[in-house]
Design an enzyme around this catalytic site. Structure first.
Site, PDB file in Angstrom:
ATOM      1  N   SER A 106       0.818  -1.211   0.000  1.00  0.00           N
ATOM      2  CA  SER A 106       0.000   0.000   0.000  1.00  0.00           C
ATOM      3  C   SER A 106       0.854   1.263   0.000  1.00  0.00           C
ATOM      4  O   SER A 106       0.573   2.217  -0.739  1.00  0.00           O
ATOM      5  CB  SER A 106      -0.948  -0.003   1.205  1.00  0.00           C
ATOM      6  OG  SER A 106      -0.227  -0.136   2.419  1.00  0.00           O
ATOM      7  N   TRP A 107       1.926   1.287   0.800  1.00  0.00           N
ATOM      8  CA  TRP A 107       2.728   2.501   0.920  1.00  0.00           C
ATOM      9  C   TRP A 107       3.582   2.729  -0.320  1.00  0.00           C
ATOM     10  O   TRP A 107       3.673   3.839  -0.839  1.00  0.00           O
ATOM     11  CB  TRP A 107       3.571   2.434   2.179  1.00  0.00           C
ATOM     12  CG  TRP A 107       4.211   3.717   2.631  1.00  0.00           C
ATOM     13  CD1 TRP A 107       5.416   3.829   3.260  1.00  0.00           C
ATOM     14  CD2 TRP A 107       3.710   5.060   2.533  1.00  0.00           C
ATOM     15  NE1 TRP A 107       5.695   5.145   3.552  1.00  0.00           N
ATOM     16  CE2 TRP A 107       4.651   5.924   3.118  1.00  0.00           C
ATOM     17  CE3 TRP A 107       2.546   5.611   2.004  1.00  0.00           C
ATOM     18  CZ2 TRP A 107       4.490   7.305   3.186  1.00  0.00           C
ATOM     19  CZ3 TRP A 107       2.376   6.996   2.069  1.00  0.00           C
ATOM     20  CH2 TRP A 107       3.332   7.820   2.648  1.00  0.00           C
ATOM     21  N   LYS A 149       9.754   1.817   7.946  1.00  0.00           N
ATOM     22  CA  LYS A 149       9.838   2.224   9.348  1.00  0.00           C
ATOM     23  C   LYS A 149      10.125   1.008  10.217  1.00  0.00           C
ATOM     24  O   LYS A 149       9.486  -0.024  10.069  1.00  0.00           O
ATOM     25  CB  LYS A 149       8.541   2.903   9.788  1.00  0.00           C
ATOM     26  CG  LYS A 149       8.262   4.211   9.044  1.00  0.00           C
ATOM     27  CD  LYS A 149       6.916   4.803   9.395  1.00  0.00           C
ATOM     28  CE  LYS A 149       6.668   6.101   8.627  1.00  0.00           C
ATOM     29  NZ  LYS A 149       5.339   6.684   8.912  1.00  0.00           N
ATOM     30  N   ASP A 199       3.483  11.483  13.648  1.00  0.00           N
ATOM     31  CA  ASP A 199       3.251  10.080  13.303  1.00  0.00           C
ATOM     32  C   ASP A 199       2.644   9.321  14.473  1.00  0.00           C
ATOM     33  O   ASP A 199       1.811   8.420  14.294  1.00  0.00           O
ATOM     34  CB  ASP A 199       4.574   9.437  12.883  1.00  0.00           C
ATOM     35  CG  ASP A 199       4.386   8.371  11.814  1.00  0.00           C
ATOM     36  OD1 ASP A 199       3.234   8.058  11.478  1.00  0.00           O
ATOM     37  OD2 ASP A 199       5.400   7.854  11.310  1.00  0.00           O
ATOM     38  N   SER A 225      -4.714   2.499  11.023  1.00  0.00           N
ATOM     39  CA  SER A 225      -3.451   2.033  11.588  1.00  0.00           C
ATOM     40  C   SER A 225      -3.533   0.549  11.931  1.00  0.00           C
ATOM     41  O   SER A 225      -4.334   0.134  12.775  1.00  0.00           O
ATOM     42  CB  SER A 225      -3.107   2.834  12.852  1.00  0.00           C
ATOM     43  OG  SER A 225      -2.095   2.190  13.600  1.00  0.00           O
ATOM     44  N   ARG A 226      -2.687  -0.255  11.303  1.00  0.00           N
ATOM     45  CA  ARG A 226      -2.683  -1.695  11.585  1.00  0.00           C
ATOM     46  C   ARG A 226      -2.235  -1.973  13.014  1.00  0.00           C
ATOM     47  O   ARG A 226      -2.730  -2.902  13.659  1.00  0.00           O
ATOM     48  CB  ARG A 226      -1.771  -2.413  10.589  1.00  0.00           C
ATOM     49  CG  ARG A 226      -2.258  -2.319   9.159  1.00  0.00           C
ATOM     50  CD  ARG A 226      -1.512  -3.264   8.245  1.00  0.00           C
ATOM     51  NE  ARG A 226      -0.126  -2.897   8.048  1.00  0.00           N
ATOM     52  CZ  ARG A 226       0.322  -2.105   7.080  1.00  0.00           C
ATOM     53  NH1 ARG A 226      -0.537  -1.559   6.234  1.00  0.00           N
ATOM     54  NH2 ARG A 226       1.607  -1.851   6.940  1.00  0.00           N
ATOM     55  N   LYS A 241       6.615   4.697  17.158  1.00  0.00           N
ATOM     56  CA  LYS A 241       5.179   4.996  17.135  1.00  0.00           C
ATOM     57  C   LYS A 241       4.355   3.745  16.882  1.00  0.00           C
ATOM     58  O   LYS A 241       3.224   3.631  17.369  1.00  0.00           O
ATOM     59  CB  LYS A 241       4.885   6.089  16.116  1.00  0.00           C
ATOM     60  CG  LYS A 241       5.302   5.752  14.673  1.00  0.00           C
ATOM     61  CD  LYS A 241       4.200   5.135  13.858  1.00  0.00           C
ATOM     62  CE  LYS A 241       4.666   4.810  12.455  1.00  0.00           C
ATOM     63  NZ  LYS A 241       3.575   4.296  11.598  1.00  0.00           N
ATOM     64  N   GLY A 269       6.812  10.318   8.655  1.00  0.00           N
ATOM     65  CA  GLY A 269       5.791  11.276   9.059  1.00  0.00           C
ATOM     66  C   GLY A 269       4.403  10.668   9.029  1.00  0.00           C
ATOM     67  O   GLY A 269       4.210   9.524   8.611  1.00  0.00           O
TER      68      GLY A 269
END
Length: 346
Positions: free
Chosen positions: A15-16, A110, A247, A257-258, A194, A139
């Site tokens: 997805s990203w 990340k 973030d 958010s998973r 995060k 971010g």
């Protein structure tokens, strides 16, 4: 100013990676997206959709996709890596012999390197050599919202100002702001921690502990980011910006958010295996919690929320026991006096 001759290769068709490839393609950069899943790549290249990760969202006609890594990076001016942290090292090892001299590499991955706990810039420098321009993109940014063209702000950090600005320029547009900085360690730390902290907030929400608990956990989670940043050479202002606070807030409160969804499921009493299976995508916190605590233990820094999350994800304690232990901690000052002082240790 856009350089229309600049070719960008994006590695990772999740997805990203798809969202970022579509973003720079819409900004008139010749862009090619590489991925391993033949079905996903065909759906992007032919139907202009990523049916698996971003269904029903149309991608730009100019975006190309391939499963051939060598073809993807051939002639690229720079490469953007957007694979999960567990695939980062392997991807760079495959990439390194294909890169021409001077081609920069940025990543939107990340986390830390699984097993070693190393920062990703350390991995990249070791594999790609000392001369390659490197940068990290991080971010508050959900892939779906970026692909839909909703307003987003990220930050790009790197040691080479020219390359850092080049990456930011490619992403920056009417609905997508890309800031720049040179604190790579701080940027990577915020993006990794995060995910772990979002599990704790998800657990609290799943247990229906209320908005006060959510706000308290987010704030104390930020404190943990700052505590660790103080001993690893990061700057506190980085953690107070998009790479940290921004973030953190998004990942802890957004239903896309998973990591938050994982915590929420655990807080509702679901098993870890069932929760991960239902999410259906990589949940970085499962691995990253170990690496965050490895960093903390190496530097002698206390991170009670992150430690509780690790214990829950290892299934050593229940979510209820983790929350109970956090609430039972001794009273203390909110911040250590040395937290914002340069060159101090905790």
């Amino acid at each position: 100013m856009i350089d229309s001759k600049q070719k960008i290769a994006v590695l990772g068709a999740g997805s990203w990676g798809t969202a970022l490839a579509a973003l720079v393609a819409r900004h008139a950069y010749p862009t090619i997206l590489w991925g391993r899943d033949v079905g996903v790549i065909q759906s992007i290249d032919i139907q202009r959709q990523n049916f698996r990760y971003l269904p029903s969202i149309m991608l730009p006609q100019t975006l190309r996709a391939t499963t051939d890594l060598a073809a993807a990076v051939s002639g690229a001016d720079w490469v953007l890596v957007a694979v999960p942290s567990y695939a980062f090292t392997e991807t760079l090892r495959r990439l390194a012999p294909l890169l021409s001299t001077g081609v920069g590499v940025a990543w939107a991955t990340k986390g830390f390197e699984p097993g070693s706990g190393r920062f990703l810039h350390e991995v990249a420098r070791e594999i790609l050599g000392g001369d390659a321009p490197l940068a990290v993109v991080t971010g508050p940014s959900f892939a779906k919202e970026v692909t839909l063209g909703l307003p987003t702000a990220v930050t790009v950090h790197g040691e080479y100002a020219r390359f850092t600005q080049m990456v930011a320029n490619a992403m920056h547009g009417p609905m997508f702001r890309a800031y720049t900085g040179n604190d790579v360690i701080g940027a990577e730390l915020g993006g990794a921690m995060k995910n772990v902290l979002a599990v704790a907030i998800g657990v609290a929400d799943g247990m229906q502990l209320g908005m006060n608990a959510r706000a308290g956990l987010i704030t104390r989670g930020l404190n943990e980011m700052l505590r660790l940043s103080a001993v690893i050479g990061a700057r506190p202002e980085t953690l107070m910006g998009l790479a940290g606070l921004g973030d953190l807030v998004l990942t802890c409160t957004g239903d896309l958010s998973r990591n938050r969804r994982l915590g929420f499921a655990l807080g509702r009493g679901q098993s870890l295996s069932d929760a991960i299976r239902e999410i259906g995508q990589v949940v970085e916190s499962v691995q990253t919690s170990d690496e965050v605590m490895r960093q903390a233990e190496q530097h002698g820094v206390e991170l009670p929320i992150s430690e509780a999350v690790r214990a829950v994800l290892r299934e050593e304690i229940t979510p209820y026991a983790g929350m109970k232990a956090l609430l039972a901690r001794e009273q203390k000052p909110e911040y250590l006096d040395i937290l914002f002082k340069a060159n101090s240790s905790l």
